[in-house]
Design an enzyme around this catalytic site. Structure first.
Site, PDB file in Angstrom:
ATOM      1  N   TRP A   1       0.618  -1.461  -0.398  1.00 18.40           N
ATOM      2  CA  TRP A   1      -0.213   0.015  -0.409  1.00 18.40           C
ATOM      3  C   TRP A   1       0.759   1.244  -0.160  1.00 18.40           C
ATOM      4  CZ3 TRP A   1       0.575   3.255   3.710  1.00 18.40           C
ATOM      5  CH2 TRP A   1       0.889   2.540   5.344  1.00 18.40           C
TER       6      TRP A   1
ATOM      7  N   GLU B   1       8.530   1.267   6.568  1.00 20.30           N
ATOM      8  CA  GLU B   1       8.819   2.117   7.327  1.00 20.30           C
ATOM      9  C   GLU B   1       8.404   3.820   6.666  1.00 20.30           C
ATOM     10  OE1 GLU B   1       7.892   2.219  10.184  1.00 20.30           O
ATOM     11  OE2 GLU B   1       8.550  -0.346  10.562  1.00 20.30           O
TER      12      GLU B   1
ATOM     13  N   HIS C   1       4.779   5.011   7.200  1.00 22.08           N
ATOM     14  CA  HIS C   1       4.308   5.640   8.161  1.00 22.08           C
ATOM     15  C   HIS C   1       3.533   6.842   8.381  1.00 22.08           C
ATOM     16  CE1 HIS C   1       5.002   1.056   9.277  1.00 22.08           C
ATOM     17  NE2 HIS C   1       4.068   1.149   8.098  1.00 22.08           N
TER      18      HIS C   1
ATOM     19  N   GLU D   1       9.147  -2.683  17.862  1.00 22.67           N
ATOM     20  CA  GLU D   1       7.968  -3.053  16.237  1.00 22.67           C
ATOM     21  C   GLU D   1       7.103  -3.357  17.114  1.00 22.67           C
ATOM     22  OE1 GLU D   1       7.994  -2.172  13.478  1.00 22.67           O
ATOM     23  OE2 GLU D   1      10.268  -2.062  12.582  1.00 22.67           O
TER      24      GLU D   1
ATOM     25  N   THR E   1       4.941  -0.723  18.515  1.00 20.43           N
ATOM     26  CA  THR E   1       4.799   0.487  17.961  1.00 20.43           C
ATOM     27  C   THR E   1       3.093  -0.119  16.959  1.00 20.43           C
ATOM     28  OG1 THR E   1       6.259  -0.541  16.250  1.00 20.43           O
ATOM     29  CG2 THR E   1       6.730   2.033  17.399  1.00 20.43           C
TER      30      THR E   1
ATOM     31  N   ASP F   1       2.269  -3.588   9.029  1.00 21.51           N
ATOM     32  CA  ASP F   1       3.789  -3.841   9.182  1.00 21.51           C
ATOM     33  C   ASP F   1       4.316  -3.959  10.148  1.00 21.51           C
ATOM     34  OD1 ASP F   1       3.100  -3.186   6.212  1.00 21.51           O
ATOM     35  OD2 ASP F   1       3.533  -0.821   6.171  1.00 21.51           O
ATOM     36  N   GLU F   2       4.252  -3.006  11.209  1.00 20.54           N
ATOM     37  CA  GLU F   2       5.021  -2.704  12.350  1.00 20.54           C
ATOM     38  C   GLU F   2       4.808  -4.172  13.555  1.00 20.54           C
ATOM     39  OE1 GLU F   2       6.895  -0.324  13.182  1.00 20.54           O
ATOM     40  OE2 GLU F   2       5.512   1.088  12.686  1.00 20.54           O
TER      41      GLU F   2
ATOM     42  N   HIS G   1       7.595  -6.490  10.872  1.00 18.27           N
ATOM     43  CA  HIS G   1       8.670  -6.445  11.576  1.00 18.27           C
ATOM     44  C   HIS G   1       8.706  -6.631  12.663  1.00 18.27           C
ATOM     45  CE1 HIS G   1       7.959  -2.460   8.382  1.00 18.27           C
ATOM     46  NE2 HIS G   1       8.295  -3.469   7.625  1.00 18.27           N
TER      47      HIS G   1
END
Length: 332
Positions: free
Chosen positions: A33, A114, A117, A167, A170, A199-200, A203
């Site tokens: 995205w 990252e 974001h 990670e 977050t 995403d976090e 990761h």
């Protein structure tokens, strides 16, 4: 063998699998995205664009003051990405000079993911009409200029413990913000924060696997690194947060209090993350440890209950601190 040399050898050993790890945990640029997927499209019909912006501004009125403080703080933390990349590029074993090394490749591609974001949150905040963007920009510039010291030095073991923890932290924060936005019907913002949290989490799993692999080849020193990071406590990446005219770090405690007050990220979440890492890395089952590492393991296993007793006695201020980022303080 010197510890520094051993760590360098372990990093080289793990590097042979970096392409597979990149494929497993990172998403190709063309498939992932992008911020514009969640924001009004300025290329479309002008009236449609402004209607979308009006909707963002109208829905923004239903979110309370403390929520905006947390969203701004989260965005600023994400925007300080140059600090994190430069720090990780200097870790022992991450060679960005002699060609495109595996670890440098990882850091660059992780950074690229990252970066989206802060980009999407920044644009949303700008359109919302609820925040003072100039003050936010000043704080962001200060945070990047001030840098940070997370107590890891150039040690890859300590840095991977830190990133595994951070990670997941977050993820918790963005996921909670997504839920708060959804509860008041702000679907756009909720989806935005929810996908960031996804995403976090990816990761987090990546860095956690790095630590798992180190435990397999160097369990004693990996245990000592985990012990070191938890004994000194995990420092949040925005711990030097400040506003116009403030001293380094002067805004962080109030930002942290705000996040705790509305349940976005609390001291109990910190403990829960620690417990998850202990379980994920099966700290209780790791064998063939020397005496020093055994003592470190014992400390880690007892730490969550010790920290829980302390957290239960903590008092969070009930009143909102007036940040320059969010003016005026409209509290609902």
């Amino acid at each position: 063998m010197a510890l520094k040399n051993k760590r360098f050898e372990v990093m080289q050993f793990l590097e042979k699998d970096i392409d597979a790890l990149v494929e497993k945990y990172l998403i190709p640029v063309e498939k992932i995205w992008q911020p514009t997927d969640f924001l009004p499209n300025s290329e479309t019909n002008t009236e449609s664009f402004f209607e979308d912006v009006r909707e963002i501004r109208e829905l923004a009125k239903d979110l309370p003051y403390d929520f905006w403080v947390v969203l701004v703080g989260d965005m600023i933390t994400e925007e300080a990405l140059p600090t994190y990349e430069s720090w990780l590029m200097d870790v022992e074993g991450v060679d960005q000079v002699n060609g495109q090394s595996g670890w440098a490749k990882w850091v660059r591609q992780w950074t690229a993911e990252e970066n989206r974001h802060g980009d999407v949150l920044n644009k949303y905040l700008y359109l919302s009409g609820r925040v003072n963007m100039r003050e936010i920009e000043i704080t962001t510039q200060h945070l990047i200029a001030d840098g940070f010291d997370i107590g890891t030095d150039r040690d890859p073991y300590k840095n991977f413990v830190y990133t595994s923890f951070q990670e997941l932290a977050t993820y918790v924060s963005h996921n909670r913000v997504a839920k708060l936005a959804k509860d008041v019907g702000n679907k756009r913002l909720s989806k935005m924060c929810k996908i960031i949290s996804g995403d976090e989490m990816r990761h987090h799993h990546a860095y956690s696997e790095f630590v798992e692999r180190i435990f397999e080849v160097d369990p004693n020193q990996m245990m000592m690194a985990f012990h070191h990071m938890m004994k000194q406590k995990i420092t949040m990446p925005a711990h030097f947060l400040r506003e116009t005219g403030g001293k380094i770090g002067s805004a962080f405690e109030e930002f942290s209090n705000t996040a705790q007050r509305i349940g976005v990220y609390t001291s109990m979440d910190y403990i829960d993350i620690l417990e998850k890492l202990i379980k994920r890395w099966e700290i209780d089952k790791i064998g063939n440890l020397n005496d020093e590492a055994e003592k470190a393991r014992d400390y880690l296993m007892k730490l969550p209950s010790r920290m829980t007793r302390i957290a239960e006695r903590m008092k969070i201020p009930e009143n909102s601190f007036q940040f320059k980022w969010v003016e005026p303080a409209i509290i609902k």
